[in-house]
Design an enzyme around this catalytic site. Structure first.
Site, PDB file in Angstrom:
ATOM      1  N   HIS A 267      39.562  13.012 -23.768  1.00  0.00           N
ATOM      2  CA  HIS A 267      39.702  12.147 -22.593  1.00  0.00           C
ATOM      3  C   HIS A 267      38.300  11.883 -22.039  1.00  0.00           C
ATOM      4  O   HIS A 267      37.483  11.256 -22.703  1.00  0.00           O
ATOM      5  CB  HIS A 267      40.641  12.848 -21.604  1.00  0.00           C
ATOM      6  CG  HIS A 267      41.118  12.008 -20.464  1.00  0.00           C
ATOM      7  ND1 HIS A 267      40.936  10.658 -20.385  1.00  0.00           N
ATOM      8  CD2 HIS A 267      41.784  12.347 -19.321  1.00  0.00           C
ATOM      9  CE1 HIS A 267      41.467  10.203 -19.265  1.00  0.00           C
ATOM     10  NE2 HIS A 267      41.990  11.211 -18.587  1.00  0.00           N
ATOM     11  N   HIS A 306      41.709   3.993 -29.007  1.00  0.00           N
ATOM     12  CA  HIS A 306      42.312   4.132 -27.690  1.00  0.00           C
ATOM     13  C   HIS A 306      43.816   4.059 -27.833  1.00  0.00           C
ATOM     14  O   HIS A 306      44.319   3.313 -28.662  1.00  0.00           O
ATOM     15  CB  HIS A 306      41.808   3.016 -26.752  1.00  0.00           C
ATOM     16  CG  HIS A 306      42.009   3.348 -25.317  1.00  0.00           C
ATOM     17  ND1 HIS A 306      43.196   3.122 -24.675  1.00  0.00           N
ATOM     18  CD2 HIS A 306      41.185   3.932 -24.413  1.00  0.00           C
ATOM     19  CE1 HIS A 306      43.088   3.536 -23.426  1.00  0.00           C
ATOM     20  NE2 HIS A 306      41.887   4.042 -23.246  1.00  0.00           N
ATOM     21  N   ASP A 362      33.715   4.859 -23.544  1.00  0.00           N
ATOM     22  CA  ASP A 362      32.797   5.987 -23.658  1.00  0.00           C
ATOM     23  C   ASP A 362      31.736   5.807 -24.728  1.00  0.00           C
ATOM     24  O   ASP A 362      30.815   6.603 -24.823  1.00  0.00           O
ATOM     25  CB  ASP A 362      33.580   7.269 -23.948  1.00  0.00           C
ATOM     26  CG  ASP A 362      34.248   7.770 -22.695  1.00  0.00           C
ATOM     27  OD1 ASP A 362      33.666   7.580 -21.614  1.00  0.00           O
ATOM     28  OD2 ASP A 362      35.342   8.339 -22.786  1.00  0.00           O
TER      29      ASP A 362
HETATM   30  N1  ACO Z   1      37.914   8.336 -35.553  1.00  0.00           N
HETATM   31  C1  ACO Z   1      38.573   8.360 -36.725  1.00  0.00           C
HETATM   32  N2  ACO Z   1      39.887   8.145 -36.863  1.00  0.00           N
HETATM   33  C2  ACO Z   1      40.575   7.909 -35.752  1.00  0.00           C
HETATM   34  C3  ACO Z   1      39.970   7.868 -34.474  1.00  0.00           C
HETATM   35  C4  ACO Z   1      38.589   8.076 -34.415  1.00  0.00           C
HETATM   36  N3  ACO Z   1      37.953   8.047 -33.254  1.00  0.00           N
HETATM   37  N4  ACO Z   1      40.909   7.591 -33.547  1.00  0.00           N
HETATM   38  C5  ACO Z   1      42.063   7.468 -34.197  1.00  0.00           C
HETATM   39  N5  ACO Z   1      41.864   7.651 -35.540  1.00  0.00           N
HETATM   40  C6  ACO Z   1      42.877   7.549 -36.589  1.00  0.00           C
HETATM   41  C7  ACO Z   1      43.814   8.743 -36.590  1.00  0.00           C
HETATM   42  O1  ACO Z   1      43.346   9.774 -37.441  1.00  0.00           O
HETATM   43  C8  ACO Z   1      45.083   8.108 -37.101  1.00  0.00           C
HETATM   44  O2  ACO Z   1      44.940   7.918 -38.479  1.00  0.00           O
HETATM   45  P1  ACO Z   1      46.212   8.129 -39.467  1.00  0.00           P
HETATM   46  O3  ACO Z   1      47.182   7.055 -39.062  1.00  0.00           O
HETATM   47  O4  ACO Z   1      45.643   7.994 -40.822  1.00  0.00           O
HETATM   48  O5  ACO Z   1      46.731   9.516 -39.148  1.00  0.00           O
HETATM   49  C9  ACO Z   1      45.085   6.727 -36.473  1.00  0.00           C
HETATM   50  O6  ACO Z   1      43.696   6.406 -36.282  1.00  0.00           O
HETATM   51  C10 ACO Z   1      45.833   6.636 -35.150  1.00  0.00           C
HETATM   52  O7  ACO Z   1      45.221   7.572 -34.238  1.00  0.00           O
HETATM   53  P2  ACO Z   1      45.985   8.489 -33.212  1.00  0.00           P
HETATM   54  O8  ACO Z   1      45.246   9.789 -33.086  1.00  0.00           O
HETATM   55  O9  ACO Z   1      47.449   8.547 -33.560  1.00  0.00           O
HETATM   56  O10 ACO Z   1      45.841   7.629 -31.894  1.00  0.00           O
HETATM   57  P3  ACO Z   1      46.096   8.153 -30.420  1.00  0.00           P
HETATM   58  O11 ACO Z   1      46.541   6.952 -29.673  1.00  0.00           O
HETATM   59  O12 ACO Z   1      46.978   9.349 -30.406  1.00  0.00           O
HETATM   60  O13 ACO Z   1      44.648   8.639 -29.973  1.00  0.00           O
HETATM   61  C11 ACO Z   1      42.484   8.716 -29.049  1.00  0.00           C
HETATM   62  C12 ACO Z   1      43.796   7.924 -29.159  1.00  0.00           C
HETATM   63  C13 ACO Z   1      42.776  10.164 -28.601  1.00  0.00           C
HETATM   64  C14 ACO Z   1      41.599   8.052 -28.002  1.00  0.00           C
HETATM   65  C15 ACO Z   1      41.790   8.732 -30.438  1.00  0.00           C
HETATM   66  O14 ACO Z   1      41.524   7.408 -30.850  1.00  0.00           O
HETATM   67  C16 ACO Z   1      40.508   9.567 -30.448  1.00  0.00           C
HETATM   68  O15 ACO Z   1      40.575  10.780 -30.643  1.00  0.00           O
HETATM   69  N6  ACO Z   1      39.322   8.909 -30.257  1.00  0.00           N
HETATM   70  C17 ACO Z   1      38.067   9.637 -30.173  1.00  0.00           C
HETATM   71  C18 ACO Z   1      37.935  10.272 -28.812  1.00  0.00           C
HETATM   72  C19 ACO Z   1      37.605   9.258 -27.742  1.00  0.00           C
HETATM   73  O16 ACO Z   1      36.734   8.403 -27.903  1.00  0.00           O
HETATM   74  N7  ACO Z   1      38.315   9.373 -26.603  1.00  0.00           N
HETATM   75  C20 ACO Z   1      38.061   8.518 -25.424  1.00  0.00           C
HETATM   76  C21 ACO Z   1      39.275   7.720 -25.106  1.00  0.00           C
HETATM   77  S1  ACO Z   1      38.911   6.619 -23.784  1.00  0.00           S
HETATM   78  C22 ACO Z   1      39.023   7.579 -22.414  1.00  0.00           C
HETATM   79  O17 ACO Z   1      39.660   8.594 -22.359  1.00  0.00           O
HETATM   80  C23 ACO Z   1      38.284   7.117 -21.262  1.00  0.00           C
END
Ligand code: ACO
Length: 429
Positions: A267, A306, A362
Site C-alpha cells: 500500500h 493497481h 508511487d
Molecule cells: N510486478 C509484477 N507483476 C505484477 C505486479 C507487479 N508490480 N502487480 C501485479 N502483477 C501480476 C500478478 O503477479 C498477477 O499475475 P498472474 O495473473 O500471472 O498471477 C497479475 O499481475 C494480477 O495481479 P494481482 O496481484 O492479482 O493484482 P492485485 O489487484 O491483487 O494487486 C497491487 C494490486 C497490490 C497494487 C499489485 O499490482 C502490486 O503488488 N504492485 C506493486 C506494489 C505497488 O506498487 N503498490 C502501490 C499500489 S498504489 C497505492 O497503494 C497508493
C-alpha cells in the site's frame, strides 16, 4: 426489464428473485438461499473484497478503466492545478467548496491547532533512536485519543468537527517530529505565520535560522502531492479506518489503524520500495535482467499495477510533471533516468501489457521525496499526512450512515471439529 436477479439453486431446484440496486445485490439477500431451514444461507467468498461494496459513499469517484479520479465530483487534475491542500481537505470533509469566509475560518482553525501537548513530545522522545517514523506516527496519533478523551463522543457533530480539525492540524507536527527524532535533531515547533505545507517543511528542516522559508516551488509541489494522496475511496487503509471506526471508537484510534495499514509495502510503503528497487538496479544496463526476474516471478516491479486503475493512474501523470518542477530547484535525481527507462521497457513488454500493469502514483513520488532529501522511511509519513482528510471524510460518512454496522465478515471454517481434549499431563505422559 426488472432490476432483479433470478437465481436457481440447483441443490433444491428452487428459484429466488434478488433485487439489484445500484449495480449490486445485497449479500444478506443471498442468505435466504438455503438447502433446509436450519442450514446456513448462501454467502459470498471474497478475500480482499475484490468485488464487494462495503458502503455507500459520496466522497471519491474512480473509474479505473478510464483513469478518472474525482473528489466530490471535481477532477483531480483541476484540483491539483488550481486548488490548495487545505481547500481540498475542506471539500472532502464538508462535501462542497468553501466560500471565502468559510475558507478563512477553516485555515485559521487548522493553523491554530498545530501545536501538541508537551507530553506528546516527551513520549515521542522515548522511542528508540532509530525508530521508523511511521511506527512513531501510528503510535502518536493513536495516543492523541488519551489527550482528548471527549473524542469518543462521536455522536456530537461539533465534537466530531473539533477532532477532525485537530487531526488535520497535528499530523504534520507528529510527522515532522518523527523525522527529527530519527535524525537526533531538536523538534521544531509550528510556525503559524506559514502556510500548512510551508510550516511542515519548516518543522522538518529548520535549524538555527530564525525563520525557515522553503522555496515556493517546493512548497507547491508538496502541496500537490498531498492533494493527490488526499483520498482514494475504499483502499486498504480507508477500509481499516472504517472497519475500526465501525466499533464506534474515537477517530484517533481509527486513523491510527489507517496509518498501520498504510505502512505495508503493498500500500503506502510502495514508494519506499520503488526507491530501494531503483537503487538495487543501479544502472540502465541491469534493467533487462531485472525485468526477466519479475517475469519469472522472483521479483515484483514496485510502483506498477493497481487494483483499480487498469489503463493509467491519473495521479502518476500529474506526479511525473511535478518531478520536473522539483528537479528544477534541486537538480535531477540520477535514479530518474533508470525509472524512465524501466517504465519504457515495461510498457512495451507483453507480460505487463497482458496484465494491464501501469505505473501507479508511487512510481515517481519516491523520486520527488528523495529530491527533498527525505529518507525512504519518511515517504509513507508524507502519504499519511495527505490521506488524513480522506480518512476523516470517510469516517464522518461512516458514523452518520444508518446502514452501517460493526464490520464483522464471515469465514469458511476449514479446521477440525469436535475433537476430545486430552489434558497435557496425559498427552505428555
Ligand atoms: N510486478 C509484477 N507483476 C505484477 C505486479 C507487479 N508490480 N502487480 C501485479 N502483477 C501480476 C500478478 O503477479 C498477477 O499475475 P498472474 O495473473 O500471472 O498471477 C497479475 O499481475 C494480477 O495481479 P494481482 O496481484 O492479482 O493484482 P492485485 O489487484 O491483487 O494487486 C497491487 C494490486 C497490490 C497494487 C499489485 O499490482 C502490486 O503488488 N504492485 C506493486 C506494489 C505497488 O506498487 N503498490 C502501490 C499500489 S498504489 C497505492 O497503494 C497508493
Amino acid at each position: 426489464m426488472t432490476d432483479s436477479l433470478t437465481v436457481r439453486d440447483n441443490r433444491t431446484g428452487q428459484e429466488y428473485d434478488v433485487p439489484i440496486l445500484d449495480g449490486t445485490i445485497k449479500a444478506a439477500d443471498l442468505g435466504k438461499i438455503k438447502t433446509a431451514e436450519d442450514t446456513p444461507g448462501l454467502a459470498v467468498y471474497d478475500p480482499g473484497f475484490v468485488n464487494t461494496a462495503s458502503c455507500r459513499s459520496s466522497v471519491t469517484y474512480i473509474d479505473g478503466e478510464k483513469g478518472i479520479l474525482e473528489y466530490r465530483g471535481y477532477p483531480i487534475e483541476q484540483l491539483a492545478e488550481k486548488s490548495s491542500f487545505l481547500e481540498v481537505a475542506y471539500l472532502l470533509i464538508h462535501g462542497a467548496l468553501p466560500t471565502k469566509a468559510e475558507y478563512d475560518a477553516w485555515v485559521h482553525e487548522i493553523t491554530y491547532h498545530t501545536f501538541v501537548h508537551e507530553n506528546v513530545k516527551t513520549f515521542m522522545q522515548g522511542f528508540r533512536y532509530d525508530a521508523h517514523p511511521m511506527g512513531m506516527l501510528m503510535a502518536s496519533v493513536g495516543a492523541l485519543s488519551t489527550f482528548y478523551p471527549d473524542a469518543r463522543n462521536i455522536s456530537d457533530a461539533d465534537n466530531r468537527h473539533m477532532q477532525i480539525v485537530r487531526m488535520i492540524a497535528k499530523m504534520p507536527t507528529l510527522g515532522a517530529w518523527s523525522f527529527r527524532h530519527a535524525q537526533g535533531k531538536p523538534y521544531v515547533y509550528p510556525d503559524n505565520d506559514l502556510s500548512y505545507t510551508a510550516n511542515f517543511l519548516s518543522m522538518l528542516f529548520k535549524m538555527s535560522e530564525s525563520k525557515y522559508e522553503a522555496d515556493p516551488r517546493l512548497v507547491k509541489a508538496l502541496d500537490v502531492l498531498f492533494i493527490l494522496h488526499a483520498d482514494h475511496e475504499q483502499n486498504c487503509s480507508t477500509n481499516a479506518v472504517r472497519s475500526v471506526g465501525s466499533s464506534q471508537v474515537d477517530p484517533y484510534s481509527a486513523v491510527a489503524a489507517g496509518v498501520g495499514a498504510l505502512y505495508g509495502p503493498l500500500h503506502g510503503g510502495a514508494n519506499e520500495a520503488v526507491l530501494r528497487m531503483l537503487k538495487r538496479i543501479g544502472s540502465k544496463e541491469n534493467i533487462p535482467a531485472f525485468i526477466q526476474g519479475v517475469k519469472d516471478g522472483n521479483e515484483r516491479l514496485m510502483g506498477f499495477g493497481h487494483r483499480v486503475y487498469k489503463n493509467f493512474d491519473p495521479r502518476a501523470t500529474i506526479i511525473k510533471k511535478a518531478c520536473d518542477d522539483v528537479f528544477e530547484v534541486t537538480g535531477v535525481n540520477p535514479l530518474l533516468e533508470i525509472a524512465k527507462e524501466l517504465e519504457k521497457i515495461a510498457l512495451e513488454d507483453e507480460y505487463f501489457i497482458k496484465r494491464k500493469l501501469y505505473p501507479n502514483v508511487d512510481f515517481y513520488s519516491g523520486l520527488i521525496y528523495e529530491a527533498f532529501q527525505f529518507p525512504p522511511e519518511m515517504f509513507t509519513v508524507l502519504f499519511a499526512i495527505g490521506r488524513t482528510p480522506g480518512w476523516l471524510a470517510q469516517w464522518l460518512e461512516l458514523v452518520q450512515d444508518k446502514e452501517q454496522k460493526i464490520a464483522r465478515p464471515k469465514q469458511i471454517y476449514t479446521g477440525d471439529r469436535t475433537l476430545d481434549f486430552v489434558p497435557a499431563s496425559e498427552r505428555w505422559a
